[in-house]
Motif scaffolding. Sequence first.
Motif, mmCIF file in Angstrom:
data_model
loop_
_atom_site.group_PDB
_atom_site.id
_atom_site.type_symbol
_atom_site.label_atom_id
_atom_site.label_comp_id
_atom_site.label_asym_id
_atom_site.label_seq_id
_atom_site.Cartn_x
_atom_site.Cartn_y
_atom_site.Cartn_z
ATOM 1 N N SER A 35 0.918 -1.162 0.095
ATOM 2 C CA SER A 35 -0.043 0.101 0.064
ATOM 3 C C SER A 35 0.673 1.287 -0.028
ATOM 4 N N GLY A 36 2.190 1.121 0.304
ATOM 5 C CA GLY A 36 2.969 2.303 0.504
ATOM 6 C C GLY A 36 2.900 2.993 2.024
ATOM 7 N N GLN A 37 2.158 2.558 2.776
ATOM 8 C CA GLN A 37 1.921 3.240 4.142
ATOM 9 C C GLN A 37 3.288 3.187 4.700
ATOM 10 N N PRO A 38 3.697 4.238 5.551
ATOM 11 C CA PRO A 38 4.995 4.299 6.373
ATOM 12 C C PRO A 38 4.798 3.309 7.336
ATOM 13 N N VAL A 39 5.662 2.238 7.595
ATOM 14 C CA VAL A 39 5.628 1.257 8.825
ATOM 15 C C VAL A 39 6.964 1.082 9.121
ATOM 16 N N GLU A 40 7.263 1.154 10.554
ATOM 17 C CA GLU A 40 8.341 0.793 11.148
ATOM 18 C C GLU A 40 8.261 -0.220 12.224
ATOM 19 N N PHE A 41 9.285 -1.114 12.193
ATOM 20 C CA PHE A 41 9.301 -2.392 13.406
ATOM 21 C C PHE A 41 9.411 -1.506 14.779
ATOM 22 N N TYR A 42 8.469 -2.099 15.603
ATOM 23 C CA TYR A 42 8.236 -1.744 16.941
ATOM 24 C C TYR A 42 8.980 -2.667 17.870
ATOM 25 N N GLU A 43 8.336 -4.012 17.998
ATOM 26 C CA GLU A 43 9.060 -4.935 18.843
ATOM 27 C C GLU A 43 8.349 -6.268 18.484
ATOM 28 N N THR A 44 9.085 -7.241 19.028
ATOM 29 C CA THR A 44 8.579 -8.759 18.895
ATOM 30 C C THR A 44 8.396 -9.335 20.082
ATOM 31 N N ILE A 45 7.131 -10.209 20.418
ATOM 32 C CA ILE A 45 6.996 -10.865 21.462
ATOM 33 C C ILE A 45 6.810 -12.159 21.351
ATOM 34 N N MET A 46 7.522 -12.916 22.156
ATOM 35 C CA MET A 46 7.432 -14.635 21.864
ATOM 36 C C MET A 46 6.454 -14.938 22.949
ATOM 37 N N ASP A 47 5.642 -15.816 22.895
ATOM 38 C CA ASP A 47 4.974 -16.570 23.923
ATOM 39 C C ASP A 47 4.434 -17.760 23.661
ATOM 40 N N GLN A 48 3.736 -18.413 24.439
ATOM 41 C CA GLN A 48 3.241 -19.765 24.490
ATOM 42 C C GLN A 48 1.799 -19.983 24.853
ATOM 43 N N PRO A 49 0.708 -19.382 24.089
ATOM 44 C CA PRO A 49 -0.517 -19.872 24.557
ATOM 45 C C PRO A 49 -0.896 -21.282 24.287
ATOM 46 N N ALA A 50 -2.141 -21.487 24.385
ATOM 47 C CA ALA A 50 -2.595 -22.583 24.392
ATOM 48 C C ALA A 50 -2.276 -23.440 23.254
ATOM 49 N N MET A 51 -2.158 -22.727 22.087
ATOM 50 C CA MET A 51 -1.912 -23.399 20.718
ATOM 51 C C MET A 51 -0.574 -23.532 20.277
ATOM 52 N N GLY A 52 0.636 -23.225 21.154
ATOM 53 C CA GLY A 52 1.960 -23.233 20.837
ATOM 54 C C GLY A 52 2.568 -22.086 20.684
ATOM 55 N N LEU A 53 3.764 -22.239 20.587
ATOM 56 C CA LEU A 53 4.720 -20.899 20.402
ATOM 57 C C LEU A 53 4.296 -20.086 19.456
ATOM 58 N N THR A 54 4.058 -18.972 19.815
ATOM 59 C CA THR A 54 3.627 -17.706 19.024
ATOM 60 C C THR A 54 4.885 -16.475 18.947
ATOM 61 N N ALA A 55 5.006 -15.929 17.784
ATOM 62 C CA ALA A 55 5.853 -14.824 17.522
ATOM 63 C C ALA A 55 4.993 -13.759 17.064
ATOM 64 N N ARG A 56 4.917 -12.994 17.757
ATOM 65 C CA ARG A 56 4.316 -11.377 17.369
ATOM 66 C C ARG A 56 5.138 -10.410 16.960
ATOM 67 N N PHE A 57 4.937 -10.050 15.929
ATOM 68 C CA PHE A 57 5.795 -9.037 15.440
ATOM 69 C C PHE A 57 4.777 -7.687 15.356
ATOM 70 N N ARG A 58 5.348 -6.778 15.994
ATOM 71 C CA ARG A 58 4.656 -5.522 16.105
ATOM 72 C C ARG A 58 5.252 -4.440 15.252
ATOM 73 N N PHE A 59 4.348 -3.605 14.367
ATOM 74 C CA PHE A 59 4.851 -2.440 13.915
ATOM 75 C C PHE A 59 4.105 -1.225 13.981
ATOM 76 N N LEU A 60 4.751 -0.134 13.948
ATOM 77 C CA LEU A 60 4.056 1.215 14.053
ATOM 78 C C LEU A 60 3.775 1.692 12.445
ATOM 79 N N ALA A 61 2.468 2.141 12.628
ATOM 80 C CA ALA A 61 1.992 2.572 11.051
ATOM 81 C C ALA A 61 1.299 3.963 11.534
ATOM 82 N N PRO A 62 2.005 5.101 11.621
ATOM 83 C CA PRO A 62 1.402 6.402 12.337
ATOM 84 C C PRO A 62 0.196 6.863 11.171
#
Length: 137
Positions: A35-62
């Motif tokens: 889309s061309g929208q400005p996006v910047e990496f913010y953080e990664t969170i690794m957790d393990q909910p009931a369905m297994g290991l999850t990698a959460r990649f969070r981005f800022l899109a002002p």
Amino acid sequence: MIARLSALTLLASVMAVSAVADLSPVEPQDLTPPSGQPVEFYETIMDQPAMGLTARFRFLAPQLSHYLDSLSYEELEADLSYLCDSYALPRLSVPEPAMIVISLTEAPVEFGAPAPDMAQVFEAYHPADGSCEWEAF
């Protein structure tokens, strides 16, 4: 009291999984989704909910709320899929997560904290054969 216990349990889970699930180092890169929208990496969170290991990649899109007014779901999902394939997948290490969650938010917000006045979107994928496949909830 229950909320505090849940938060402590979640923190303990994140800390335990973080010790065994590392992210591979990859050089920074330009994050320009389709889309061309400005996006910047913010953080990664690794957790393990009931369905297994999850990698959460969070981005800022002002400018996310502006783009939400003009993008179709398909166009928005193309941005999220692009970030999963081009940014998240190359950074995964062993053990590979069962799920990858890509999220966009207008401004930094603590994970799990309510922010009803802020535009936020997310989508879940699972890694398969070197690409991200959309995961229906």
